[in-house]
Structures are given as C-alpha cells and as structure tokens.
Write a protein that holds these residues in place. Structure first.
Motif, short mmCIF file in Angstrom:
data_model
loop_
_atom_site.label_atom_id
_atom_site.label_comp_id
_atom_site.label_asym_id
_atom_site.label_seq_id
_atom_site.Cartn_x
_atom_site.Cartn_y
_atom_site.Cartn_z
N GLN A 18 0.84 -1.18 0.00
CA GLN A 18 0.00 0.00 0.00
C GLN A 18 0.89 1.25 0.00
N GLN A 19 0.57 2.20 -0.84
CA GLN A 19 1.34 3.43 -0.92
C GLN A 19 0.60 4.55 -0.19
N THR A 20 1.25 5.11 0.84
CA THR A 20 0.65 6.20 1.60
C THR A 20 1.72 7.25 1.89
N ASN A 21 1.27 8.38 2.41
CA ASN A 21 2.18 9.43 2.86
C ASN A 21 2.27 9.45 4.38
N HIS A 22 1.85 8.36 5.01
CA HIS A 22 1.84 8.30 6.46
C HIS A 22 3.26 8.22 7.02
N ILE A 23 3.45 8.72 8.23
CA ILE A 23 4.76 8.74 8.87
C ILE A 23 5.34 7.33 9.07
N SER A 24 4.50 6.32 9.03
CA SER A 24 4.95 4.94 9.22
C SER A 24 5.35 4.25 7.92
N GLN A 25 5.21 4.93 6.78
CA GLN A 25 5.34 4.27 5.49
C GLN A 25 6.68 3.56 5.30
N ALA A 26 7.77 4.19 5.70
CA ALA A 26 9.09 3.59 5.50
C ALA A 26 9.25 2.31 6.31
N VAL A 27 8.75 2.31 7.54
CA VAL A 27 8.81 1.11 8.39
C VAL A 27 7.89 0.04 7.83
N TYR A 28 6.70 0.45 7.42
CA TYR A 28 5.78 -0.49 6.80
C TYR A 28 6.40 -1.15 5.58
#
Length: 346
Positions: free
Chosen positions: A33-43
């Motif tokens: 899933q592609q998001t701009n959330h702060i967790s994206q890199a860890v996800y």
C-alpha cells in the motif's frame, strides 16, 4: 541417495498445479500500500520482509517435493530450510502489525520447546501410516506445522526422512502448510496497519515494535543460558541444526533495518530532534553487536564450556545495552511510556 519417489504420479501433477496457482495469487496480492503516512518507510520494510519469507517458504516447499522425487540432494533441502528460517527472523517475535499476520506466529514456529514436544509429536506423526495433506497438518498441533518440525525431519537422528516415501510425503505436506501460512502473512502486510495513528501513537507503536522483537531475541539467549553453571542448551532455538547464533545475528540485522527504515526511521527522527549522540550510540551498538557476534560456534556448543558461556553472556549484555537505549532513552525522549509486553515475566 536412498529416497523413494512419490508413488502416485498424479500427486506430483496436482502439487505442481497448486504451486502455480499459489505463484499466480502471490503476483496479484503482493502489492504494498502506498501512503504518505509517517509509518510508510517502516511499513515498507515489513512488507518486503513478509514477501521475502513468503518466497523462501514457497521455494522450500518446491525443493521438498523435488527431494521426495529424488531430483535434489538433502544438502539442497537443508540450504533452503536455512533460507526460510533466515527470512523468518525478520518477523519473529513481533507483537505489532496486522492481526492476521501475527496470529500465524505459532504455526510458523513453536518455541520455546521446554519438554521436547516437537520431537515427541513428530515421532508420532511420522510413525503414522496416514497420508498427510497440508490441510491435515493445519489441523494438528502447532509443534508439527512449522520450521521446527521441518528442522526435526532434516537433522534429528530419529527422523527416517531419507528412508521412507511416507515420511518424505509428510514432510512435503508440512512444507506446503508452512508456505500457505507464509502467504497469509505476506497478504496481511499488503495494507499498512498504522495509517490511522498520529505522531504520538506511532512513536509508541514503533518503539514497541522494536522492543518486543529485541526482548524476544534476548529470551533466545537467556532461556538456554538459564542459571550460571546450569545452562539448558536444549532450550536453544535451533539446537538440532546448530544454527541458533546465526538466527540471532539475523534478528539483529532485521531490527537494525527496522530502526533505520531506509533513512526514514527512528534514527532519522532522533537526529531531526537534535539527539545525534543518542542516535550515534544506538547505531554504534548495532555495529558492535554485529561485528563481535560469534559465527563459528553454535549456541548449543558454546554453552558446554565456561569460556563459551562467557561469550554468550557478553553478547547478551550487548543486547541488553541496546534494549536500554531504545526502551529507556528513546522512549523518554519521545515521551512514550513502555508497559509490559508478551515476553515479560517468562
């Protein structure tokens, strides 16, 4: 090589079809899933780790089939088992993430095995004349479903894998069940489970993700170390294959990857807040652990001598220091209160 081929040719055809279907499904489902959330890199780190485990488990299953068909040697099967185990180390011990992924943990690996339950259950399973299918295995005890069960078949002296087509087919069924569960884990990580968290909640979740996995890794040393002078080497994670220490090194590497998250993880967050000394200390601790990790001895063997025990204790202390940095100093810096987790009090 004293191996019997599978007795029914149709079984091989059906198994191949099943593998092809699984591969096609993976191609469709394994999309992050592609998001701009702060967790994206860890996800993204977690997504890649889950997809890698899915791939390695599938390869292990295919190699098991080839081995039962007399097409590859036992050494190749062991190599692919180690590859699957290494891939699992990136996800092992985590208590944060998609529930459908976390609920598979015991099915993938039963540990700690305090009473050799795996050995007893596997002897009973392989002594049965019942032809086991992956769905049958999924209904059995978790002790015969995962990586530990396959390790028993490959390394335990009680295993008759090399001399029985029935046992080989059972091992293949176990490996297929493992591949199915690995695919479920990978599919569960197709969505970012943290997109609803604000910065404070994400900080708490991120620290918990790291500390849970680190606590679990430390348990993999402390349990077999037990009391000084009274170690319990059979409590070691992969004592049959003598690969406990290499497993732990891969745990450390996986935690470092989560911590860094391609330059967008906790390390970057600390540096942005001006905590360069703390960030450097954590990075240096990861490097120290990796650079000094014993790679030429197994945990089982190290615990047999006083010098070996001291070596293990030294590595444990280094993990403990890393735990202090993350569990205490990082948590305080980010205003996160760390409570009890699943490994406390064991």
């Amino acid at each position: 090589m004293n191996i019997y081929k599978l007795s029914v040719a149709v079984a091989s055809v059906l198994s191949l079809a099943a593998c092809q279907t699984t591969s096609e499904a993976k191609a469709v489902e394994s999309v992050a899933q592609q998001t701009n959330h702060i967790s994206q890199a860890v996800y993204q780190v977690e997504f890649v780790a889950a997809a890698n485990f899915d791939t390695k488990a599938e390869e292990l299953s295919q190699t098991f089939q080839s081995y039962c068909n007399g097409e590859v040697e036992l050494a190749q099967l062991k190599t692919d088992w180690h590859a699957a185990m290494t891939a699992w180390m990136a996800l092992q011990g985590q208590e944060r993430g998609p529930s459908k992924a976390l609920e598979q943990s015991w099915n993938v690996q039963f540990w700690p095995d305090k009473k050799n339950t795996t050995g007893r259950k596997m002897q009973a399973l392989t002594s049965s004349t019942q032809p086991w299918s992956p769905s049958d295995i999924a209904e059995q005890s978790v002790t015969v479903q995962g990586l530990g069960a396959i390790e028993w078949m490959l390394y335990d002296e009680q295993s008759s894998l090399a001399n029985s087509k029935q046992v080989c087919q059972t091992g293949y069924a176990i490996s297929q069940n493992l591949a199915n569960n690995a695919h479920s884990i990978s599919a569960a990580w197709n969505s970012n489970p943290w997109v609803g968290l604000d910065q404070k909640a994400w900080d708490s979740e991120y620290i918990a993700l790291l500390t849970n996995q680190l606590d679990y890794s430390m348990k993999k040393l402390s349990r077999p170390m037990a009391k000084i002078g009274q170690p319990r080497p059979y409590f070691a994670e992969s004592w049959r294959s003598r690969s406990s220490m290499s497993n732990l090194l891969n745990n450390v590497k996986a935690m470092e990857a989560l911590y860094l998250a391609d330059g967008k993880g906790m390390d970057a967050r600390l540096r942005q807040r001006g905590k360069v000394v703390l960030a450097d200390s954590i990075q240096n601790q990861f490097s120290l652990i990796k650079d000094t990790w014993p790679t030429d001895s197994s945990l089982f063997d190290l615990l047999q001598t006083k010098d070996g025990y001291r070596t293990v204790m030294s590595q444990y202390n280094k993990l403990e220091q890393l735990q202090y940095f993350i569990h205490e100093e990082v948590a305080i810096e980010l205003g996160v209160v760390i409570g009890f987790n699943a490994t406390d009090g064991d």
